[in-house]
Design an enzyme around this catalytic site. Sequence first.
Site, PDB file in Angstrom:
ATOM      1  N   TYR A  98       0.818  -1.208   0.000  1.00 33.19           N
ATOM      2  CA  TYR A  98       0.000   0.000   0.000  1.00 33.19           C
ATOM      3  C   TYR A  98       0.856   1.264   0.000  1.00 33.19           C
ATOM      4  O   TYR A  98       0.414   2.308  -0.491  1.00 33.19           O
ATOM      5  CB  TYR A  98      -0.952   0.006   1.198  1.00 33.19           C
ATOM      6  CG  TYR A  98      -2.183  -0.841   0.957  1.00 33.19           C
ATOM      7  CD1 TYR A  98      -3.301  -0.311   0.316  1.00 33.19           C
ATOM      8  CD2 TYR A  98      -2.228  -2.173   1.346  1.00 33.19           C
ATOM      9  CE1 TYR A  98      -4.427  -1.071   0.083  1.00 33.19           C
ATOM     10  CE2 TYR A  98      -3.348  -2.949   1.126  1.00 33.19           C
ATOM     11  CZ  TYR A  98      -4.444  -2.402   0.492  1.00 33.19           C
ATOM     12  OH  TYR A  98      -5.553  -3.170   0.251  1.00 33.19           O
ATOM     13  N   GLU A 140      -8.233  -7.001   5.241  1.00 35.48           N
ATOM     14  CA  GLU A 140      -7.453  -8.083   4.637  1.00 35.48           C
ATOM     15  C   GLU A 140      -6.687  -8.876   5.689  1.00 35.48           C
ATOM     16  O   GLU A 140      -6.565 -10.096   5.587  1.00 35.48           O
ATOM     17  CB  GLU A 140      -6.522  -7.508   3.568  1.00 35.48           C
ATOM     18  CG  GLU A 140      -7.296  -7.043   2.337  1.00 35.48           C
ATOM     19  CD  GLU A 140      -6.593  -5.985   1.510  1.00 35.48           C
ATOM     20  OE1 GLU A 140      -5.351  -5.848   1.640  1.00 35.48           O
ATOM     21  OE2 GLU A 140      -7.283  -5.286   0.744  1.00 35.48           O
ATOM     22  N   TYR A 208     -11.229 -17.759 -10.817  1.00 32.77           N
ATOM     23  CA  TYR A 208     -12.260 -18.629 -11.373  1.00 32.77           C
ATOM     24  C   TYR A 208     -13.175 -19.131 -10.255  1.00 32.77           C
ATOM     25  O   TYR A 208     -12.699 -19.602  -9.215  1.00 32.77           O
ATOM     26  CB  TYR A 208     -11.617 -19.822 -12.091  1.00 32.77           C
ATOM     27  CG  TYR A 208     -10.741 -19.415 -13.253  1.00 32.77           C
ATOM     28  CD1 TYR A 208     -11.291 -18.905 -14.426  1.00 32.77           C
ATOM     29  CD2 TYR A 208      -9.350 -19.498 -13.164  1.00 32.77           C
ATOM     30  CE1 TYR A 208     -10.485 -18.510 -15.491  1.00 32.77           C
ATOM     31  CE2 TYR A 208      -8.535 -19.110 -14.221  1.00 32.77           C
ATOM     32  CZ  TYR A 208      -9.114 -18.615 -15.378  1.00 32.77           C
ATOM     33  OH  TYR A 208      -8.314 -18.223 -16.425  1.00 32.77           O
ATOM     34  N   VAL A 399     -19.068  -9.821 -10.137  1.00 32.93           N
ATOM     35  CA  VAL A 399     -18.456  -9.271 -11.345  1.00 32.93           C
ATOM     36  C   VAL A 399     -17.164 -10.020 -11.610  1.00 32.93           C
ATOM     37  O   VAL A 399     -16.317 -10.142 -10.724  1.00 32.93           O
ATOM     38  CB  VAL A 399     -18.168  -7.766 -11.188  1.00 32.93           C
ATOM     39  CG1 VAL A 399     -17.420  -7.242 -12.408  1.00 32.93           C
ATOM     40  CG2 VAL A 399     -19.463  -6.996 -11.009  1.00 32.93           C
TER      41      VAL A 399
END
Length: 410
Positions: A98, A140, A208, A399
């Site tokens: 970051y 996270e 996937y 998405v």
Amino acid sequence: MLSDTSAPIIQATLPVVGAHIQEIAGRFYEHMFAGRPELLDGLFNRGNQADGRQQQALAGSVAAFATHLVERPDQPLDHLVSRISHKHVALGLAPEQYQVVHDNLMWAIVDVLGEAVTPEVAAAWDEVYWLFANVLINKERGLYDAIGLSPDTVWRRWRVAEKVQETEDVVTFVVERIDPREVKPSLPGQYVSLRALMPDGIHQSRQYSLTRADDGEHRQFAVKRVHGGNAPDGEVSNLLHREVHVGDEVVLSAPFGDVVLEYSDRPVVFASAGIGITPMAGMLSHLVKSGSTRKVRLLHADDAPGTFALRRQVEEDLARLPHASMDVWFLEPSAAAAASGSAGPEAVERERAGLMDVDEVDLPADAEYYLCGPLAFMQSVRSALIGRGVRPQDIQYEVFGPDLWLADFQ
């Protein structure tokens, strides 16, 4: 929340930054990769870089976050943070990266806006960045801790046990466990990242959806070969189709993803198009495995019967559920279905010609909805559902690739 010092500055400069955010995002990536080309090796998707989707997604998320801080500072940003964080941990993103993003993004803001970025403006946008970054870092860290993994240990090697040609452009891979370390089970609807070594020596990762519930030793996912049309051919999907065979090994991440089937007794409606069937197949498999008695409705749209991937698996799972049905729409329906208006084993499905129209079907009351498919398809279906009185909070969508919609955050 923004400090009292920064809030008015962000409110005043947000229109200018927002108007140039696409250019800022583009310059950011150019500058970062020029100085740190190793970040393209396994972390960033260069296909999304080439077609501009990654730049567009970054611009949208930064603009959405800054706008939220100004207009709705007392409301949480759970949806935005969760979606981005799951994508990041599935790629093994580390907290220290970051700082790299910060340095290059702030450089890009100054590069594009020039003298308009006074020290006060720079300090205010620096605060926005670190507010966003720290929320993501904490989320996270929690995702890694929840499964006892770290950015370096989310990856496992698996061996390809089966390769099944579903359609001309879709292949299912069934992989078997070869790593003795513990395998984290997936939740219904989650995905894994696959890291592939490309011919030029650069690793590329793609995500996937898992199409079948875990059995502890195997995982299953489907890959659509991206080729033709106006976009470049998909380098990873074509490599997997051409060069990965039974007996070969692949590197997969632990499963992640925030669009997960809720455990409840409410009816559930799945609406998918094309390869968007993959997370729906995974959710159906979990329902069968758990012995669910929920009312299930699958709505699926495709080009033709021959392009409907995973159709046999989906039909078999629907037949195993006591209260399940499927409606399908084909742009090019089979002659038999067009004549009779229905097809499939034991009338488990109804075929229609044309685009999906949810107004053509009865929807169960108080249902949960899950959408996956092309963006225009999901936008149309979501609008139609809301028009029929479905609450936005009852509609989740997945998405594939960068989220260019951000419907949950508007």
